[in-house]
Design a protein around this motif. Structure first.
Motif, PDB file in Angstrom:
ATOM      1  N   ARG A  80      71.975  19.316  66.533  1.00  0.00           N
ATOM      2  CA  ARG A  80      72.147  20.189  67.448  1.00  0.00           C
ATOM      3  C   ARG A  80      71.099  21.286  67.258  1.00  0.00           C
ATOM      4  O   ARG A  80      70.546  21.971  68.303  1.00  0.00           O
ATOM      5  N   GLU A  81      71.067  21.447  66.021  1.00  0.00           N
ATOM      6  CA  GLU A  81      70.339  22.928  65.645  1.00  0.00           C
ATOM      7  C   GLU A  81      68.972  22.954  65.185  1.00  0.00           C
ATOM      8  O   GLU A  81      67.996  23.739  64.872  1.00  0.00           O
TER       9      GLU A  81
ATOM     10  N   LYS B 178      80.129  15.851  60.201  1.00  0.00           N
ATOM     11  CA  LYS B 178      79.993  17.170  60.669  1.00  0.00           C
ATOM     12  C   LYS B 178      78.594  17.997  60.497  1.00  0.00           C
ATOM     13  O   LYS B 178      77.919  18.665  61.356  1.00  0.00           O
ATOM     14  N   ARG B 179      78.313  17.844  59.324  1.00  0.00           N
ATOM     15  CA  ARG B 179      76.836  18.426  58.739  1.00  0.00           C
ATOM     16  C   ARG B 179      75.691  17.775  59.539  1.00  0.00           C
ATOM     17  O   ARG B 179      74.810  18.640  60.276  1.00  0.00           O
TER      18      ARG B 179
ATOM     19  N   THR C 210      70.064  23.069  59.371  1.00  0.00           N
ATOM     20  CA  THR C 210      71.104  23.553  58.829  1.00  0.00           C
ATOM     21  C   THR C 210      71.389  24.729  58.329  1.00  0.00           C
ATOM     22  O   THR C 210      70.284  25.278  57.572  1.00  0.00           O
ATOM     23  N   SER C 211      72.225  25.663  59.001  1.00  0.00           N
ATOM     24  CA  SER C 211      72.488  27.015  58.227  1.00  0.00           C
ATOM     25  C   SER C 211      73.778  27.022  57.476  1.00  0.00           C
ATOM     26  O   SER C 211      74.509  28.073  57.147  1.00  0.00           O
ATOM     27  N   LEU C 212      74.164  25.834  57.419  1.00  0.00           N
ATOM     28  CA  LEU C 212      75.683  25.607  56.585  1.00  0.00           C
ATOM     29  C   LEU C 212      75.253  26.123  55.146  1.00  0.00           C
ATOM     30  O   LEU C 212      74.302  25.685  54.522  1.00  0.00           O
TER      31      LEU C 212
ATOM     32  N   ASN D  97      68.547  14.421  56.128  1.00  0.00           N
ATOM     33  CA  ASN D  97      69.063  14.719  57.488  1.00  0.00           C
ATOM     34  C   ASN D  97      68.685  13.628  58.647  1.00  0.00           C
ATOM     35  O   ASN D  97      69.153  13.496  59.719  1.00  0.00           O
TER      36      ASN D  97
ATOM     37  N   SER E  78      75.956  16.472  62.601  1.00  0.00           N
ATOM     38  CA  SER E  78      76.145  16.909  64.210  1.00  0.00           C
ATOM     39  C   SER E  78      75.429  18.227  64.216  1.00  0.00           C
ATOM     40  O   SER E  78      74.993  18.519  65.181  1.00  0.00           O
ATOM     41  N   ILE E  79      75.448  19.105  63.245  1.00  0.00           N
ATOM     42  CA  ILE E  79      75.105  20.526  63.323  1.00  0.00           C
ATOM     43  C   ILE E  79      73.522  20.367  63.107  1.00  0.00           C
ATOM     44  O   ILE E  79      72.749  21.055  63.891  1.00  0.00           O
TER      45      ILE E  79
END
Length: 596
Positions: free
Chosen positions: A455-456, A448-449, A459-461, A539, A451-452
């Motif tokens: 996409r972005e 999940k991390r 990561t802002s997670l 990443n 994929s974010i």
């Protein structure tokens, strides 16, 4: 003619036999416990929780010192010594592997010659030396490379700088050989297994012993790691060095309250003799039970521990056959044979725990690097150190162990009439299953991390995105770590308790070396076949695939554990049931705790 005992040894054996038979007056310990001078001790004056309080405080502080180094070691190697991710991770796991393998030597010295107390004291002195060297290595500018300058290649540590740093690390590894297996055994030996009340207290001891370790672990990735990352490594290492000295002083203060067990000879020599004589007599047949072909066994250990001849590994019984009446002393006693059987029978369980210990090593290094890729801000001026996320592992373990000891066991005792609630292997098995779930969750969360990030482009997670896998890891460890510590101590013969405790540490040691091998192997293979799974830039890595592979390996190992645990038979011993009566474990099917 049988070789006679020396007079001092014979005197001590007679004393221990009187105590085991309860013929001495007063509240003398009946398990042969003595003071440092070899004199019998009173239960009301020494041992029990009174003595263990000093040991628990020592362990709490010592674990703070140790985990202050281990928790953030991968960060120091990458950020200060400028090593790559795989190289740093492997250096950490190799060092931790050495920390957990040296206890085999320390356990041998304690069981054979010096006893737990003096072996521990020697190890503590070496430990202090290692911490001082390490503190100097991170404090003196010439012993570390200069900081990285912006837009310039980082200067790696020189071979001399690395040598001094690793001399400090591996001095600590040698020291743990003397301290780690012996302090746990020494603590458990403060309880008399022949006393029903103290035997139940010993079952609880392992839970509270681990609680002290967890509290020490809780302090390290928070306060001490914060000091390392935000103040200086000089202070971050200097404080644990002083704390370690304080912990040893506390241990020494409790000396007058400790019970001691006399060294009973080299365990490796005993086991080697059994092997040699069983091979020597391989042509001879083991007579029927009605005959008396065996070496007479006058050792007090047999009556104190309840060891009786068994039919398992029957070929080893040949080591006790008296083939020449003029040299009876050359054959082995029943006690020596049964002790050897017990140590051998634990080996399949030990093998089944190596891979889970590998998973723990992987988690301790990669989870920290994983956390460094996420948003660690709490407010405008504070960043959570990646290693500090391990605090949630510790908090979960603390809560789980306390609930287990205070509530879960009490409920199960009423149902099973077993003092432990459930058998030790069932507790370990529960931990192994939860560990499989931990790696599965880690793979899903990392997928999940990534994929974010894809996409972005960033990561802002929050770092708390990893919280579920840390909580699951803590829950798994509360069953697995405590269970295996108790299992290898409990199932080891009385004269080989330190060696038995070292089995647990051996699993961690081999597991860490296996961790380095697996990580390097997967990294090399995946790089050759395209995109590497574990790169310096996480990443750009596929850590989710790697965690998935570890999940499959862990699941297969869990099935192997179920098989070997089903085959395992607990050693026969006297124990106190929950209704207050003393029972013999050898009931129907051979043992009360016959199944996992």
């Amino acid at each position: 003619m049988q070789k006679p005992c020396s007079e001092p040894k014979a005197k001590k054996l007679r004393m221990a036999e009187r105590l085991a038979n309860g013929s001495d007056q007063g509240d003398l310990a009946r398990d042969g416990s003595v003071d440092l001078k070899g004199n019998p001790v009173h239960q009301s004056e020494r041992g029990g929780w009174k003595a263990c309080s000093f040991l628990v405080v020592y362990e709490l502080i010592e674990r703070m010192s140790y985990y202050a180094i281990q928790s953030n070691l991968v960060s120091y190697l990458t950020n200060k010594l400028h090593q790559g991710t795989v190289e740093a991770a492997n250096n950490v796991t190799n060092w931790v592997g050495a920390v957990y393998l040296t206890p085999i030597v320390g356990a041998y010295i304690a069981d054979a010659y010096l006893g737990q107390y003096w072996t521990f004291m020697i190890g503590s002195a070496i430990y202090q030396l290692g911490m001082i060297i390490l503190t100097l290595a991170v404090s003196i500018p010439k012993l570390k490379p200069p900081p990285c300058k912006e837009k310039e290649t980082c200067e790696k540590a020189s071979s001399q700088q690395l040598a001094i740093f690793f001399i400090g690390l591996y001095t600590i590894a040698v020291a743990n050989g003397g301290t780690k297996p012996n302090v746990t055994t020494f603590g458990a030996n403060q309880f008399d297994e022949t006393d029903p009340k103290e035997k139940l207290q010993k079952h609880s001891f392992f839970n509270w012993w681990m609680v002290s370790i967890f509290i020490g672990t809780l302090f390290s990735p928070t306060v001490l790691v914060y000091l390392q990352d935000n103040v200086s490594y000089s202070i971050g290492y200097g404080v644990p060095t002083i704390m370690l000295l304080v912990s040893v002083v506390i241990f020494l203060v409790g000396t007058r309250f400790y019970r001691h067990k006399l060294p009973q000879g080299s365990p490796f020599t005993k086991m080697a003799r059994v092997m040699v004589f069983s091979i020597k007599n391989w042509r001879l047949s083991v007579p029927n039970d009605s005959e008396d072909p065996f070496q007479s066994d006058t050792e007090v250990l047999r009556s104190a521990s309840g060891i009786q001849p068994t039919k398992s590994m029957r070929f080893l019984n040949k080591a006790a056959i008296i083939s020449n009446s003029d040299s009876k002393w050359t054959s082995c006693t029943i006690t020596e044979i049964e002790e050897t059987k017990q140590m051998i029978s634990m080996l399949p369980i030990l093998v089944s725990l190596i891979l889970p210990c590998t998973m723990i090593a992987q988690i301790n290094t990669l989870f920290v690097k994983q956390g460094a890729t996420l948003d660690r801000h709490m407010g405008p001026h504070f960043q959570i150190p990646p290693a500090s996320l391990g605090v949630f592992v510790t908090i979960t373990m603390l809560i789980s162990v306390v609930l287990y000891d205070q509530y879960f066991i009490k409920v199960l005792r009423k149902w099973t009439n077993n003092p432990r609630g459930i058998t030790i292997l069932k507790r370990i098995g529960t931990g192994l299953f939860l560990q499989v779930m931990t790696m599965l969750f880690a793979s899903i969360i990392e997928n999940k991390r990534l994929s974010i990030v894809k996409r972005e482009a960033h990561t802002s997670l929050s770092i708390f995105f990893l919280l579920p896998q840390f909580v699951l890891m803590g829950l798994a460890d509360s069953f697995l770590v405590v269970g295996q510590t108790e299992f290898f101590y409990d199932q080891a013969p009385d004269g080989m308790k330190s060696l038995g405790s070292s089995y647990t540490l051996t699993a961690y040691g081999i597991g860490n070396f296996l961790s380095s091998f697996i990580l390097q192997l997967v990294s090399d293979i995946t790089k050759k076949r395209g995109k590497g799974w574990v790169l310096n830039d996480l990443n750009s890595s596929r850590l989710d695939y790697y965690y998935g592979l570890l999940t499959v390996l862990n699941a297969l190992n869990f099935l192997f554990f179920l098989f070997v645990s089903k085959m395992y038979e607990y050693r026969v011993e006297l124990f106190c049931s929950t209704d207050g009566t003393t029972k013999d474990q050898e009931e129907k099917d051979g043992h009360l705790e016959f199944k996992m």
